[in-house]
Design an enzyme around this catalytic site. Structure first.
Site, PDB file in Angstrom:
ATOM      1  N   ASP A   7      15.338   5.028  -2.014  1.00 40.96           N
ATOM      2  CA  ASP A   7      14.269   5.063  -1.012  1.00 40.96           C
ATOM      3  C   ASP A   7      14.926   4.777   0.323  1.00 40.96           C
ATOM      4  O   ASP A   7      16.135   4.493   0.391  1.00 40.96           O
ATOM      5  CB  ASP A   7      13.173   4.019  -1.338  1.00 40.96           C
ATOM      6  CG  ASP A   7      11.813   4.422  -0.781  1.00 40.96           C
ATOM      7  OD1 ASP A   7      11.718   4.664   0.434  1.00 40.96           O
ATOM      8  OD2 ASP A   7      10.854   4.522  -1.570  1.00 40.96           O
ATOM      9  N   ARG A  14      14.084  -1.363  -1.896  1.00 34.13           N
ATOM     10  CA  ARG A  14      13.729  -2.345  -0.856  1.00 34.13           C
ATOM     11  C   ARG A  14      14.466  -3.653  -1.121  1.00 34.13           C
ATOM     12  O   ARG A  14      14.944  -4.312  -0.201  1.00 34.13           O
ATOM     13  CB  ARG A  14      12.218  -2.572  -0.834  1.00 34.13           C
ATOM     14  CG  ARG A  14      11.412  -1.572  -0.013  1.00 34.13           C
ATOM     15  CD  ARG A  14      11.741  -0.129  -0.310  1.00 34.13           C
ATOM     16  NE  ARG A  14      10.928   0.834   0.387  1.00 34.13           N
ATOM     17  CZ  ARG A  14       9.839   1.419  -0.108  1.00 34.13           C
ATOM     18  NH1 ARG A  14       9.433   1.165  -1.352  1.00 34.13           N
ATOM     19  NH2 ARG A  14       9.179   2.296   0.608  1.00 34.13           N
ATOM     20  N   GLU A  36       4.314  10.750   0.616  1.00 40.22           N
ATOM     21  CA  GLU A  36       4.342  10.281   2.002  1.00 40.22           C
ATOM     22  C   GLU A  36       5.400  10.942   2.895  1.00 40.22           C
ATOM     23  O   GLU A  36       5.932  10.285   3.792  1.00 40.22           O
ATOM     24  CB  GLU A  36       4.522   8.754   2.035  1.00 40.22           C
ATOM     25  CG  GLU A  36       3.382   8.020   1.348  1.00 40.22           C
ATOM     26  CD  GLU A  36       3.489   6.514   1.424  1.00 40.22           C
ATOM     27  OE1 GLU A  36       2.492   5.875   1.761  1.00 40.22           O
ATOM     28  OE2 GLU A  36       4.571   5.964   1.121  1.00 40.22           O
ATOM     29  N   HIS A  40      10.833   9.592   2.446  1.00 36.86           N
ATOM     30  CA  HIS A  40      11.428   8.314   2.045  1.00 36.86           C
ATOM     31  C   HIS A  40      12.939   8.453   1.850  1.00 36.86           C
ATOM     32  O   HIS A  40      13.505   7.859   0.933  1.00 36.86           O
ATOM     33  CB  HIS A  40      10.803   7.802   0.740  1.00 36.86           C
ATOM     34  CG  HIS A  40       9.445   7.192   0.929  1.00 36.86           C
ATOM     35  ND1 HIS A  40       9.259   5.928   1.426  1.00 36.86           N
ATOM     36  CD2 HIS A  40       8.205   7.685   0.703  1.00 36.86           C
ATOM     37  CE1 HIS A  40       7.961   5.660   1.487  1.00 36.86           C
ATOM     38  NE2 HIS A  40       7.299   6.711   1.061  1.00 36.86           N
TER      39      HIS A  40
HETATM   40  C1  ACM Z   1       3.616   5.238  -3.195  1.00 30.13           C
HETATM   41  O1  ACM Z   1       3.082   4.129  -3.354  1.00 30.13           O
HETATM   42  N1  ACM Z   1       4.051   5.600  -1.994  1.00 30.13           N
HETATM   43  C2  ACM Z   1       3.796   6.166  -4.284  1.00 30.13           C
END
Ligand code: ACM
Length: 687
Positions: free
Chosen positions: A191, A162, A324, A268
């Site tokens: 990511d 990020r 996620e 991600h």
């Molecule tokens: C996470 O915080 N998505 C591992």
């Protein structure tokens, strides 16, 4: 400040007794050692103090190099152990239960550290360095310290996707980690917001996916989330060359820290799929977040990446993310559907599990082991994978009950991107309100586990996600001192935990860090939690029955259940502190029964607003009262006057004041209608 602290320290920690003997309630050291036996006398480090060690020549050079930057840096290493005025680093083959354990003996003539491994000697030295740094710099009280860590895994995670942080910054954090006996650096290298590690076979990952045409991540987020070429004049970002990575890994190893790389999959992964769209289900750049599990190209790519990663990182464990994944594209993708049919997979969770198992086999074939976030349990956990439990502790508990290892890093206690003080005094953050005290309160072994299950908990980790952390100074501000609480939880015996003592030592550590060029949160200026949260609210409706007329509260935000709105317990700064009751996509509509008709002169409740997570103030509140529970009189209609556009945390009471008599109070807070929005309140106060 220095003088004040030293006075403070002497008063609280060093209780000097007569005859040159010292009794210390706690050593001014983080983490607190397992056991300390105080003796009489002291050793004074002077320019004539020498260091002797029986470690290998190579290790001796490593120790000398390391000590150069510390308060023992000027002392020479000598070849003869017989001299006095010595600091001894002695490898001894027996008497220790772990490579990290050590015994430190300080008397008038010498400081002796014994261990079975260089790591133990290194940690003994850290204890000595902290004693010197937090004392007068030369005097060491006589004592024997026997110390070993409670857990083998004591980690710090850093998200460099990020926002990118260069290798010098990483090395600086490794220095601090070593000082506080942390031993795993979890490097979140890739990511959706940027790929940060050179992979020679796929150069576009770092000539394209590492660069964004926006300075600010939030602007990038709303501005299309695209990447650009490195030589684009707008390009902001960066990456580590393989040489950089090797340098950091070696630097960490000299500090007995293992660097655990994370290569995210299957979710991600927007940055990869923007660059190599043939690895996605749609084949279109910027359309997907998850790798296509139906195409062999995905496995070919990931295996090639992992081969280079394994070549750079000696860590036995490789982290493959796993968190996620939306899995939506898999539901429509013919290749994924075919894979599911061919492999007899019931759903997309099993498809994810297929991928993780296959990658694990690949890592195992190369002598490595897999760690993944707790979503790797879904669809079937491999018997040999290690689970990093982040969505609470449930994943970790499930893992150890199945015989797998786990690392505990639940968001509520270990996410260092959350606010650490009153939110409106802090830079923008996410994830709630997590003070040093709350981190310190964390106990990584749940009561529900057997001894054998508990033994599978490898340790704890603090996570630093950097969506709202654009600078190095800001990252350090979020890391320190909270990571020190996890350092102590990870190392010291549970029975040695002592918040007041730790807080005093953390104040010293903050000062030390600041003196050494770090940018810690100023713990001495902490504002603390919302004032209302410290005392019970006394009022007429306290303990009264609450009837929910409309929808009920969300299952993660019960605040304790049906009595929460009259239990007298007021909330803190954040909706997720288990004291605020939350209602999603509906109105709050409750009736309180005061038990008998009573005079009433005030009815009020406080709500909060936080735009990021869709927590809103009610559009309007309606209050009515009744003596018989059938005939109600509406006594107040209160409109909201605070805009939902405000970014900062807002609080507002919605209430009525006057003179009436009532047994029943109906309180309705109407949602502002924004889909997915929450209403949160903590207590309906009747006076
Ligand atoms: C996470 O915080 N998505 C591992």
């Amino acid at each position: 400040m220095k003088i004040n602290c030293n006075i403070f320290l002497s008063a609280l920690m060093l209780l000097a007794l007569s005859g040159g003997c010292t009794r210390q309630v706690e050593l001014p050291v983080i983490p607190q050692p397992a056991s300390v036996d105080y003796r009489c006398g002291k050793f004074v480090v002077s320019p004539s103090t020498n260091i002797y060690t029986n470690v290998s020549k190579e290790s001796r050079i490593a120790f000398a190099d390391y000590l150069e930057g510390t308060s023992l840096g000027l002392l020479p290493f000598v070849d003869n152990a017989a001299e006095s005025g010595l600091i001894l680093l002695n490898l001894v083959p027996v008497g220790f239960d772990s490579d990290e354990a050590y015994k430190l003996t300080i008397d008038r003539h010498k400081v002796e550290i014994c261990a079975r491994h260089d790591a133990g000697l290194f940690y003994g030295l850290q204890t000595v360095l902290q004693l010197l740094d937090n004392g007068d710099g030369k005097t060491l009280a006589a004592m024997t310290v026997e110390d070993s860590p409670r857990f083998p895994y004591r980690g710090l995670h850093l998200d460099v996707s990020r926002h990118f942080f260069d290798k010098e910054f990483v090395k600086k954090q490794l220095d601090a980690m070593a000082y506080f006996k942390l031993n795993r650096f979890h490097w979140h290298l890739v990511d959706g917001a940027g790929w940060r590690i050179e992979i020679k076979k796929y150069p576009r990952l770092t000539s394209f996916a590492a660069w964004r045409p926006f300075d600010d991540l939030q602007e990038w987020w709303v501005g299309g989330r695209t990447f650009c070429d490195q030589d684009d004049p707008r390009a902001v970002g960066g990456y580590y060359t393989q040489e950089d990575i090797r340098e950091v890994v070696a630097y960490a190893a000299e500090r007995h820290i293992t660097v655990v790389p994370e290569i995210e999959m299957p979710g991600h992964s927007e940055e990869v799929l923007a660059t190599y769209p043939e690895l996605s289900c749609s084949g279109i750049p910027y359309a997907d977040a998850d790798y296509c599990v139906g195409t062999e190209k995905t496995f070919e790519f990931l295996e090639n990446v992992l081969l280079e990663v394994m070549d750079m990182f000696p860590s036995e464990y490789i982290h493959i993310g796993g968190d996620e994944a939306a899995k939506n594209s898999w539901r429509k993708c013919p290749r994924c559907q075919k894979r599911m049919a061919d492999e007899n997979l019931a759903d997309v969770n099993e498809l994810q599990s297929y991928m993780i198992h296959r990658i694990e086999r690949f890592l195992n074939e190369h002598g490595r082991k897999l760690i993944g976030w707790d979503e790797i349990i879904e669809g079937g956990l491999s018997p040999t994978a290690t689970v990093m439990s982040w969505r609470g502790e449930e994943g970790g508990i499930q893992a150890v009950k199945a015989g797998n290892r786990t690392i505990m890093t639940p968001g509520k206690f270990c996410y260092l991107d959350a606010y650490q003080d009153a939110p409106n005094t802090q830079p923008m953050a996410i994830g709630g309100y997590l003070t040093l005290e709350k981190v310190y309160s964390y106990e990584p072994v749940p009561d529900s586990l057997t001894v054998d299950e508990a033994a599978l908990i490898m340790g704890v980790q603090g996570n630093v996600w950097t969506e709202f952390i654009p600078t190095e100074e800001h990252a350090e501000y979020m890391i320190y001192p909270r990571i020190l609480a996890l350092a102590e939880i990870g190392w010291s015996p549970a029975g040695r935990k002592n918040w007041e003592g730790f807080h005093t030592r953390a104040l010293l550590a903050v000062e030390h860090l600041r003196d050494n060029g770090y940018h810690p949160f100023p713990l001495d200026k902490e504002v603390g939690d919302k004032p209302e949260s410290f005392r019970p609210e006394e009022h007429v409706a306290r303990g009264c029955k609450v009837t929910y007329n409309g929808c009920t509260y969300g299952k993660h935000y019960t605040a304790g259940g049906d009595m929460a709105l009259t239990d007298g317990v007021r909330g803190g700064w954040m909706y997720n502190d288990d004291r605020w009751q939350g209602f999603i996509d509906c109105d709050l509509d409750v009736t309180l029964d005061l038990g008998a008709v009573k005079p009433v002169r005030e009815i009020t409740a406080e709500f909060m607003q936080l735009k990021g997570p869709y927590v809103w103030l009610p559009k309007q509140v309606l209050i009515s009262v009744s003596k018989d529970g059938e005939n109600y009189e509406e006594i107040a209609v209160v409109d909201n006057d605070i805009s939902p556009e405000i970014e900062t945390l807002q609080f507002k009471y919605f209430g009525w004041a006057g003179e009436t008599e009532a047994r029943y109070v109906r309180y309705r807070a109407l949602s502002n209608g924004i889909a997915g929005g929450w209403l949160f309140t903590d207590e309906i106060v009747v006076r």
